[in-house]
Design a protein around this motif. Sequence first.
Motif, PDB file in Angstrom:
ATOM      1  N   LEU A  87       0.960  -1.209   0.043  1.00  0.00           N
ATOM      2  CA  LEU A  87      -0.052  -0.077  -0.097  1.00  0.00           C
ATOM      3  C   LEU A  87       0.767   1.457   0.037  1.00  0.00           C
ATOM      4  O   LEU A  87       0.610   2.241  -0.528  1.00  0.00           O
ATOM      5  CB  LEU A  87      -0.792  -0.025   1.287  1.00  0.00           C
ATOM      6  N   LEU A  88       1.881   1.314   0.670  1.00  0.00           N
ATOM      7  CA  LEU A  88       2.900   2.426   0.837  1.00  0.00           C
ATOM      8  C   LEU A  88       3.685   2.754  -0.406  1.00  0.00           C
ATOM      9  O   LEU A  88       3.705   3.667  -0.917  1.00  0.00           O
ATOM     10  CB  LEU A  88       3.924   2.428   2.139  1.00  0.00           C
ATOM     11  N   ALA A 134       2.453   1.715  -3.501  1.00  0.00           N
ATOM     12  CA  ALA A 134       1.600   2.317  -4.515  1.00  0.00           C
ATOM     13  C   ALA A 134       1.245   3.859  -4.439  1.00  0.00           C
ATOM     14  O   ALA A 134       1.324   4.692  -5.180  1.00  0.00           O
ATOM     15  CB  ALA A 134       0.348   1.635  -4.398  1.00  0.00           C
ATOM     16  N   ALA A 135       1.211   4.074  -3.022  1.00  0.00           N
ATOM     17  CA  ALA A 135       0.740   5.737  -2.677  1.00  0.00           C
ATOM     18  C   ALA A 135       2.130   6.260  -3.087  1.00  0.00           C
ATOM     19  O   ALA A 135       2.042   7.512  -3.562  1.00  0.00           O
ATOM     20  CB  ALA A 135       0.302   5.707  -1.269  1.00  0.00           C
ATOM     21  N   GLY A 136       3.170   6.011  -2.637  1.00  0.00           N
ATOM     22  CA  GLY A 136       4.451   6.557  -2.809  1.00  0.00           C
ATOM     23  C   GLY A 136       4.473   7.073  -4.473  1.00  0.00           C
ATOM     24  O   GLY A 136       5.168   8.065  -4.738  1.00  0.00           O
ATOM     25  N   TYR A 137       4.699   5.926  -5.131  1.00  0.00           N
ATOM     26  CA  TYR A 137       4.610   5.949  -6.612  1.00  0.00           C
ATOM     27  C   TYR A 137       3.983   7.182  -7.143  1.00  0.00           C
ATOM     28  O   TYR A 137       4.487   7.883  -8.198  1.00  0.00           O
ATOM     29  CB  TYR A 137       4.570   4.672  -7.354  1.00  0.00           C
ATOM     30  N   LEU A 138       2.635   7.129  -6.532  1.00  0.00           N
ATOM     31  CA  LEU A 138       1.656   8.076  -7.343  1.00  0.00           C
ATOM     32  C   LEU A 138       1.936   9.576  -6.878  1.00  0.00           C
ATOM     33  O   LEU A 138       1.796  10.684  -7.483  1.00  0.00           O
ATOM     34  CB  LEU A 138       0.290   7.765  -6.853  1.00  0.00           C
ATOM     35  N   LEU A 139       3.005   9.769  -5.885  1.00  0.00           N
ATOM     36  CA  LEU A 139       3.039  10.830  -5.173  1.00  0.00           C
ATOM     37  C   LEU A 139       4.422  11.368  -5.231  1.00  0.00           C
ATOM     38  O   LEU A 139       4.766  12.563  -4.769  1.00  0.00           O
ATOM     39  CB  LEU A 139       2.753  10.957  -3.659  1.00  0.00           C
TER      40      LEU A 139
END
Length: 456
Positions: A95-96, A98-103
């Motif tokens: 989850l981290l 995926a979120a990190g890649y998008l941000l």
Amino acid sequence: MPAVLFRMGWPMVIGIVATMSTALADAYFLGRIGTEELAAISFSFPVVLTLMSLSIGLGAGTASVVSRAIGNGDEARVRRVSTDALTLILLVSVLLAAAGYLLIDPVFRLLGASGRTLDLVGDYMSVFFLGFPLLALMMGTSNLLRASGDAFTVGAVMVGAAVINVVLDPILIFGWGPVPAYGVEGAAWASLIGRLVAGAIMLALVVFRDRLISFRPPPVRRLAASWIEVGKVALPAALGNAVNPFCISIVTAIVAAYGNAAVAAFGTATRIESFVAVPMLALSAAIGPIAGQNFGRGEHDRVIAAHRQSYFFSAAWSLGVALLLFVFAEPLMTLFSSDAEVVDTGALYLTIVPITLAGYGITVVASGGFNAIDRAVTGLGFYLLRSALLYVPLAYLASLFLPRWGLFGGIALANILAGVAIAALSLWLLKTSLSGGKDRSFTDAGRAEPEAAPGE
């Protein structure tokens, strides 16, 4: 007690030295290309450390529960918690990632990266997030091995991963034969491959040698109970571990106002600083199993002694490395850059801050020890005191009214104040709560006794 700390700590010194050497290798090879490349990984470094620290915190929660179960002789509980904790670590890390890649873009714009430097940061971090679940799994399995007393194997595997990384760095960064030059992205791929190998080895040891994993799916209620138990330590431990690199990210943004050369200097100097702080980081890892197992057996005087001796070592080590860096600061910086501004700024940092590193060492050791005895909220408080209440505010205030040496002086002052306060407070809490073999508990301690183990 010193002999036990040494036996548990020296393999971790070697392993963490090897791991930190990969960060220095990245800086060395990318510094040969240019200042923008060095600035890119300097922007990336605290963010990578923040995510690594979250993984370490999740592993610390696992190690705390497992080491106490080992101390109590409860093998079924060890297997159940180990399995459930690794499942939790893998889920959270995906989850981290995926979120990190998008941000990536908005986060690093906020930190001050722009133009080509921002593009280079994106190249590096995209690969890092791809491999982050592997890194988290490696951290989790290494904590299981340490909790069971096998620090040597963890250190040896970490050395192997570092060797793979350092060997692949120049090949993937500059290209070799049919392999094209990937630049900054190549450094990230070298790290990912090394971690993949290390993670596979440690997972195999946990599963096949130590048999710490149960393949029997637990009922949802028992899985939730395990996650809650691990989370009571892991959440504050993860937040505590992440506080320091997160605050370094904030200070990096402050430094970015001075330009890419200043960011490159600050990033390189803090990498060198992290490298020389390795023995204190190793102590923070070694004290966990020692404190946890002695706490589980009710030998609380040994828990107190381990903390006190670790603090004395941190002070002595800080003084020794400060003397060396005072002499060799400028030659060290020239290894990583030929830019005069980068060298001068980095050398200035290395002559001011390292003598106060004992404050950082005391913080990480105290937090690691308190995590192991189920006092993770107190451990988080130690990190917040040093990093959020002292490190960032003093660095920011100094940057407003003083030149660059003042900013570094603010960091040094934060280390001094935190070290004195945390050493005194932690020993007082341990003595008043654990002395005489009785656990009278802290107000934030949670459970005085471990909960009943979920069934196998």
